[in-house]
Design a protein around this motif. Structure first.
Motif, PDB file in Angstrom:
ATOM      1  N   ILE A   1      78.842  88.462 -15.197  1.00 56.82           N
ATOM      2  CA  ILE A   1      79.963  87.956 -14.333  1.00 56.82           C
ATOM      3  C   ILE A   1      79.091  87.159 -13.203  1.00 56.82           C
ATOM      4  O   ILE A   1      79.500  85.920 -12.961  1.00 56.82           O
ATOM      5  CB  ILE A   1      80.753  88.984 -13.480  1.00 56.82           C
ATOM      6  CG1 ILE A   1      81.758  89.663 -14.941  1.00 56.82           C
ATOM      7  CG2 ILE A   1      81.704  88.527 -12.288  1.00 56.82           C
ATOM      8  CD1 ILE A   1      82.656  90.804 -14.239  1.00 56.82           C
ATOM      9  N   ALA A   2      78.079  87.707 -12.515  1.00 56.89           N
ATOM     10  CA  ALA A   2      77.368  87.173 -11.345  1.00 56.89           C
ATOM     11  C   ALA A   2      76.630  86.022 -11.955  1.00 56.89           C
ATOM     12  O   ALA A   2      76.599  84.970 -11.538  1.00 56.89           O
ATOM     13  CB  ALA A   2      76.439  88.361 -11.162  1.00 56.89           C
ATOM     14  N   GLY A   3      76.040  86.206 -13.336  1.00 55.60           N
ATOM     15  CA  GLY A   3      75.103  85.108 -14.054  1.00 55.60           C
ATOM     16  C   GLY A   3      76.138  83.827 -14.068  1.00 55.60           C
ATOM     17  O   GLY A   3      75.816  82.990 -13.942  1.00 55.60           O
ATOM     18  N   ALA A   4      77.249  84.020 -14.611  1.00 62.10           N
ATOM     19  CA  ALA A   4      78.390  82.881 -14.735  1.00 62.10           C
ATOM     20  C   ALA A   4      78.690  82.316 -13.507  1.00 62.10           C
ATOM     21  O   ALA A   4      78.613  81.094 -13.519  1.00 62.10           O
ATOM     22  CB  ALA A   4      79.519  83.639 -15.536  1.00 62.10           C
ATOM     23  N   ALA A   5      78.784  82.885 -12.548  1.00 64.25           N
ATOM     24  CA  ALA A   5      79.248  82.210 -11.353  1.00 64.25           C
ATOM     25  C   ALA A   5      77.886  81.520 -10.652  1.00 64.25           C
ATOM     26  O   ALA A   5      78.167  80.389 -10.207  1.00 64.25           O
ATOM     27  CB  ALA A   5      79.673  83.364 -10.140  1.00 64.25           C
ATOM     28  N   ILE A   6      76.472  81.985 -10.839  1.00 65.42           N
ATOM     29  CA  ILE A   6      75.325  81.261 -10.419  1.00 65.42           C
ATOM     30  C   ILE A   6      75.224  80.409 -11.137  1.00 65.42           C
ATOM     31  O   ILE A   6      74.783  79.102 -10.735  1.00 65.42           O
ATOM     32  CB  ILE A   6      74.223  82.262 -10.117  1.00 65.42           C
ATOM     33  CG1 ILE A   6      74.571  83.500  -9.138  1.00 65.42           C
ATOM     34  CG2 ILE A   6      73.027  81.522  -9.820  1.00 65.42           C
ATOM     35  CD1 ILE A   6      73.731  84.801  -9.062  1.00 65.42           C
ATOM     36  N   ASN A   7      75.385  80.374 -12.406  1.00 69.76           N
ATOM     37  CA  ASN A   7      75.119  79.142 -13.316  1.00 69.76           C
ATOM     38  C   ASN A   7      75.940  78.072 -13.159  1.00 69.76           C
ATOM     39  O   ASN A   7      75.516  76.768 -13.013  1.00 69.76           O
ATOM     40  CB  ASN A   7      75.323  79.511 -14.792  1.00 69.76           C
ATOM     41  CG  ASN A   7      74.913  78.468 -15.858  1.00 69.76           C
ATOM     42  OD1 ASN A   7      73.817  78.011 -16.111  1.00 69.76           O
ATOM     43  ND2 ASN A   7      76.160  78.129 -16.578  1.00 69.76           N
ATOM     44  N   ALA A   8      77.232  78.291 -12.668  1.00 69.36           N
ATOM     45  CA  ALA A   8      78.156  77.316 -12.377  1.00 69.36           C
ATOM     46  C   ALA A   8      77.797  76.531 -11.097  1.00 69.36           C
ATOM     47  O   ALA A   8      77.936  75.585 -10.823  1.00 69.36           O
ATOM     48  CB  ALA A   8      79.776  77.853 -12.540  1.00 69.36           C
ATOM     49  N   GLY A   9      77.430  77.467 -10.038  1.00 70.78           N
ATOM     50  CA  GLY A   9      76.995  76.936  -8.582  1.00 70.78           C
ATOM     51  C   GLY A   9      75.676  76.064  -8.877  1.00 70.78           C
ATOM     52  O   GLY A   9      75.713  75.408  -8.119  1.00 70.78           O
ATOM     53  N   PHE A  10      74.994  76.220 -10.018  1.00 68.57           N
ATOM     54  CA  PHE A  10      73.856  75.222 -10.082  1.00 68.57           C
ATOM     55  C   PHE A  10      74.323  73.681  -9.999  1.00 68.57           C
ATOM     56  O   PHE A  10      73.555  72.885  -9.422  1.00 68.57           O
ATOM     57  CB  PHE A  10      73.201  75.703 -11.432  1.00 68.57           C
ATOM     58  CG  PHE A  10      71.940  74.622 -11.680  1.00 68.57           C
ATOM     59  CD1 PHE A  10      70.712  74.613 -11.131  1.00 68.57           C
ATOM     60  CD2 PHE A  10      72.132  73.422 -12.396  1.00 68.57           C
ATOM     61  CE1 PHE A  10      69.764  73.504 -11.310  1.00 68.57           C
ATOM     62  CE2 PHE A  10      70.989  72.318 -12.810  1.00 68.57           C
ATOM     63  CZ  PHE A  10      70.001  72.558 -12.243  1.00 68.57           C
ATOM     64  N   ILE A  11      75.455  73.544 -10.605  1.00 70.79           N
ATOM     65  CA  ILE A  11      75.880  72.174 -10.457  1.00 70.79           C
ATOM     66  C   ILE A  11      76.103  71.506  -9.168  1.00 70.79           C
ATOM     67  O   ILE A  11      75.728  70.357  -8.907  1.00 70.79           O
ATOM     68  CB  ILE A  11      77.354  71.948 -10.935  1.00 70.79           C
ATOM     69  CG1 ILE A  11      77.508  72.346 -12.511  1.00 70.79           C
ATOM     70  CG2 ILE A  11      78.075  70.657 -10.643  1.00 70.79           C
ATOM     71  CD1 ILE A  11      78.730  72.639 -13.055  1.00 70.79           C
ATOM     72  N   LEU A  12      76.207  72.328  -7.885  1.00 72.04           N
ATOM     73  CA  LEU A  12      76.285  71.811  -6.676  1.00 72.04           C
ATOM     74  C   LEU A  12      74.818  71.461  -6.035  1.00 72.04           C
ATOM     75  O   LEU A  12      74.852  70.807  -5.191  1.00 72.04           O
ATOM     76  CB  LEU A  12      77.028  72.980  -5.729  1.00 72.04           C
ATOM     77  CG  LEU A  12      78.418  73.367  -6.189  1.00 72.04           C
ATOM     78  CD1 LEU A  12      78.814  74.365  -5.490  1.00 72.04           C
ATOM     79  CD2 LEU A  12      79.281  71.973  -6.296  1.00 72.04           C
ATOM     80  N   VAL A  13      73.812  72.164  -6.543  1.00 73.44           N
ATOM     81  CA  VAL A  13      72.568  72.015  -5.881  1.00 73.44           C
ATOM     82  C   VAL A  13      71.389  71.395  -6.997  1.00 73.44           C
ATOM     83  O   VAL A  13      70.257  71.453  -6.693  1.00 73.44           O
ATOM     84  CB  VAL A  13      71.846  73.368  -5.466  1.00 73.44           C
ATOM     85  CG1 VAL A  13      72.862  73.770  -4.640  1.00 73.44           C
ATOM     86  CG2 VAL A  13      71.936  74.200  -6.729  1.00 73.44           C
ATOM     87  N   ALA A  14      72.001  70.729  -7.850  1.00 75.26           N
ATOM     88  CA  ALA A  14      71.049  70.112  -9.108  1.00 75.26           C
ATOM     89  C   ALA A  14      70.078  69.282  -8.532  1.00 75.26           C
ATOM     90  O   ALA A  14      69.076  68.853  -8.979  1.00 75.26           O
ATOM     91  CB  ALA A  14      71.893  69.606 -10.305  1.00 75.26           C
ATOM     92  N   GLY A  15      70.454  68.380  -7.404  1.00 73.25           N
ATOM     93  CA  GLY A  15      69.827  67.199  -7.048  1.00 73.25           C
ATOM     94  C   GLY A  15      68.673  67.809  -6.182  1.00 73.25           C
ATOM     95  O   GLY A  15      67.938  66.711  -5.977  1.00 73.25           O
ATOM     96  N   ASP A  16      68.820  69.070  -5.654  1.00 72.78           N
ATOM     97  CA  ASP A  16      67.556  69.530  -4.999  1.00 72.78           C
ATOM     98  C   ASP A  16      66.533  70.424  -5.850  1.00 72.78           C
ATOM     99  O   ASP A  16      67.110  71.554  -6.106  1.00 72.78           O
ATOM    100  CB  ASP A  16      67.988  70.405  -3.971  1.00 72.78           C
ATOM    101  CG  ASP A  16      66.894  70.796  -2.825  1.00 72.78           C
ATOM    102  OD1 ASP A  16      65.721  70.838  -3.365  1.00 72.78           O
ATOM    103  OD2 ASP A  16      67.343  71.056  -1.567  1.00 72.78           O
ATOM    104  N   PRO A  17      65.404  70.155  -6.248  1.00 64.62           N
ATOM    105  CA  PRO A  17      64.591  70.940  -7.074  1.00 64.62           C
ATOM    106  C   PRO A  17      64.272  72.413  -6.765  1.00 64.62           C
ATOM    107  O   PRO A  17      64.351  73.475  -7.485  1.00 64.62           O
ATOM    108  CB  PRO A  17      63.388  70.152  -7.370  1.00 64.62           C
ATOM    109  CG  PRO A  17      63.791  68.469  -6.782  1.00 64.62           C
ATOM    110  CD  PRO A  17      64.650  68.900  -5.902  1.00 64.62           C
ATOM    111  N   TYR A  18      64.244  72.417  -5.387  1.00 63.05           N
ATOM    112  CA  TYR A  18      63.945  73.959  -4.775  1.00 63.05           C
ATOM    113  C   TYR A  18      65.285  74.678  -4.841  1.00 63.05           C
ATOM    114  O   TYR A  18      65.261  75.735  -4.891  1.00 63.05           O
ATOM    115  CB  TYR A  18      63.269  73.677  -3.429  1.00 63.05           C
ATOM    116  CG  TYR A  18      62.008  72.995  -3.656  1.00 63.05           C
ATOM    117  CD1 TYR A  18      60.875  73.814  -4.077  1.00 63.05           C
ATOM    118  CD2 TYR A  18      61.748  71.702  -3.329  1.00 63.05           C
ATOM    119  CE1 TYR A  18      59.726  72.874  -4.481  1.00 63.05           C
ATOM    120  CE2 TYR A  18      60.546  71.016  -3.201  1.00 63.05           C
ATOM    121  CZ  TYR A  18      59.356  71.752  -3.946  1.00 63.05           C
ATOM    122  OH  TYR A  18      58.377  70.866  -3.963  1.00 63.05           O
ATOM    123  N   ALA A  19      66.484  74.101  -4.283  1.00 57.06           N
ATOM    124  CA  ALA A  19      67.812  74.849  -4.327  1.00 57.06           C
ATOM    125  C   ALA A  19      68.068  75.017  -5.896  1.00 57.06           C
ATOM    126  O   ALA A  19      68.541  76.250  -5.982  1.00 57.06           O
ATOM    127  CB  ALA A  19      68.789  74.188  -3.540  1.00 57.06           C
TER     128      ALA A  19
END
Length: 396
Positions: free
Chosen positions: A84-102
């Motif tokens: 469940i936690a992994g699913a949420a964080i994986n989806a959240g990657f979309i919001l920070v994809a433009g920043d390599p470090y985030a």
């Protein structure tokens, strides 16, 4: 009622959940080319994102081993929470994809969650089907392999849609995995969770010569495996360009090369019931090591031949993994099995990080010759297997 139905086919439930849960692992790699164009990432940045997942997995497995969570908490509950936690964080990657470090931080946290999926999946398999662990783990690791390849399939199926879609689909699959495993519960063949686990208790397993030898062979296998999977889109893209093919072929062929590890694992598991896990592991490692040695020398051969060799490599490179797990599971102390497997995975996946870093960094300069950086893994793995006490392996 649902729990009773699932318990009739526990292995199928576990391996399908493993497939869905591990789709988070290479979810970003599956959209790599589109991501490079959309947010201006480089090949090195993609390597950084892959290494971040591996690092998160290493830290997560170490935390599980140190705290004793692998043997204190029911495996099914820990698996479900991690998915469940992994699913949420994986989806959240979309919001920070433009920043390599985030983005790297998000992928690190995803890897942290995967530490509650893969090792606990192995423990669940042993708890439900202990008699034929090699064959059962063949299905489990095969589904890990297919889960690793799944993002490429999701990208191929959504090629004309925005790159965010495969990531969201992978997160949805992880949520289904959490529901399935939570409903199934733990199997009856392992001791109940204990509250007396000492930090680093899993290290005691290294006193066993066969556990030590099988894990060191596994470490050599890990050096090659994930770097190979990371390089697969690069190598497939090279041959597509030589064929003059369309870029839409890339995700499908990359999925095929990696996904062929599933039949490789299943076939290896079946053969292990006749000849033993040791012999299957040694043969598969020898095949992948041979391809690692000779593939760069064939760079001018027909692209069709090279793609066929990649397919063979995709089958062999992972076929030994479940057999290493079976050997380790059979020789580790039963009361510390979860911690021992967690430590084995932590060290093994730590080994993958420098291999990925080397190959992604030097690909532009060395192209196919970068594969020779992987050769020490199979070589050292075969040496470790040679040191095993084979007289005690007749039933493994």
């Amino acid at each position: 009622m649902l729990n009773t139905k699932l318990a009739k086919t526990p292995l199928a439930v576990i391996v399908i959940s493993q497939l869905f849960g591990t789709s988070l692992w290479f979810s970003v790699n599956g959209v790599g080319p589109a991501l490079v164009n959309a947010v201006d990432l480089s090949d090195t940045d993609l390597g950084l994102l892959t290494m971040a997942v591996q690092a998160g997995f290493v830290v997560g497995t170490l935390l599980i081993a140190i705290t004793g969570l692998a043997d204190r908490v029911r495996a099914s509950r820990l698996f479900a929470m991690a998915a469940i936690a992994g699913a949420a964080i994986n989806a959240g990657f979309i919001l920070v994809a433009g920043d390599p470090y985030a983005g790297a931080l998000a992928r690190f946290l995803t890897g942290l969650c995967l530490a509650g999926i893969y090792p606990l999946g192995m423990k669940l398999v042993v708890s439900w089907t202990p008699r034929y662990a090699g064959a059962a783990l063949g299905w489990l690791v095969g589904m890990l392999t297919l889960g690793t390849a799944l993002p490429h399939l999701l990208r191929g199926a959504t090629f004309n849609l925005p790159w965010q879609w495969p990531l969201l689909l992978a997160s949805g699959l992880a949520l289904i995995a959490a529901l399935l495993i939570y409903t199934l519960g733990d199997g009856p063949q392992l001791p109940r969770p204990t509250t007396s686990s000492r930090p680093w208790a899993g290290l005691a397993a290294f006193r066993q010569i066969n556990f030590r030898a099988s894990t060191f062979a596994y470490f050599g296998h890990c050096w090659e495996l994930y770097a190979f999977w990371t390089l697969t889109p690069f190598m497939v893209s090279r041959e597509i360009a030589r064929l003059g093919g369309h870029s839409a072929w890339l995700p499908w062929l990359a999925f095929l090369v990696i996904g062929l590890g599933l039949p490789g694992c299943v076939l290896g598991g079946r053969i292990s019931r006749r000849v033993g896990s040791f012999n299957v592991a040694r043969s598969a490692l020898a095949i992948s090591g041979t391809l690692c040695l000779f593939y760069p020398l064939l760079g001018d051969a027909s692209p069709i031949i090279l793609l066929a060799l990649l397919a063979l490599w995709g089958m062999a490179v992972i076929a030994d993994s479940p057999q290493f797990s079976a050997l380790a599971s059979a020789t580790a102390p039963r009361e510390r099995l979860g911690a021992a497997l967690a430590i084995m995975n932590a060290i093994g996946f730590a080994v993958t990080i420098p291999a990925i870093a080397l190959t992604t960094h030097f690909w532009a300069q060395q192209e196919l010759h970068v594969i020779w950086w992987l050769l020490p893994g199979p070589a050292l793995g075969l040496l470790a297997l040679h040191r095993m006490n084979r007289r005690t392996l007749r039933e493994i």
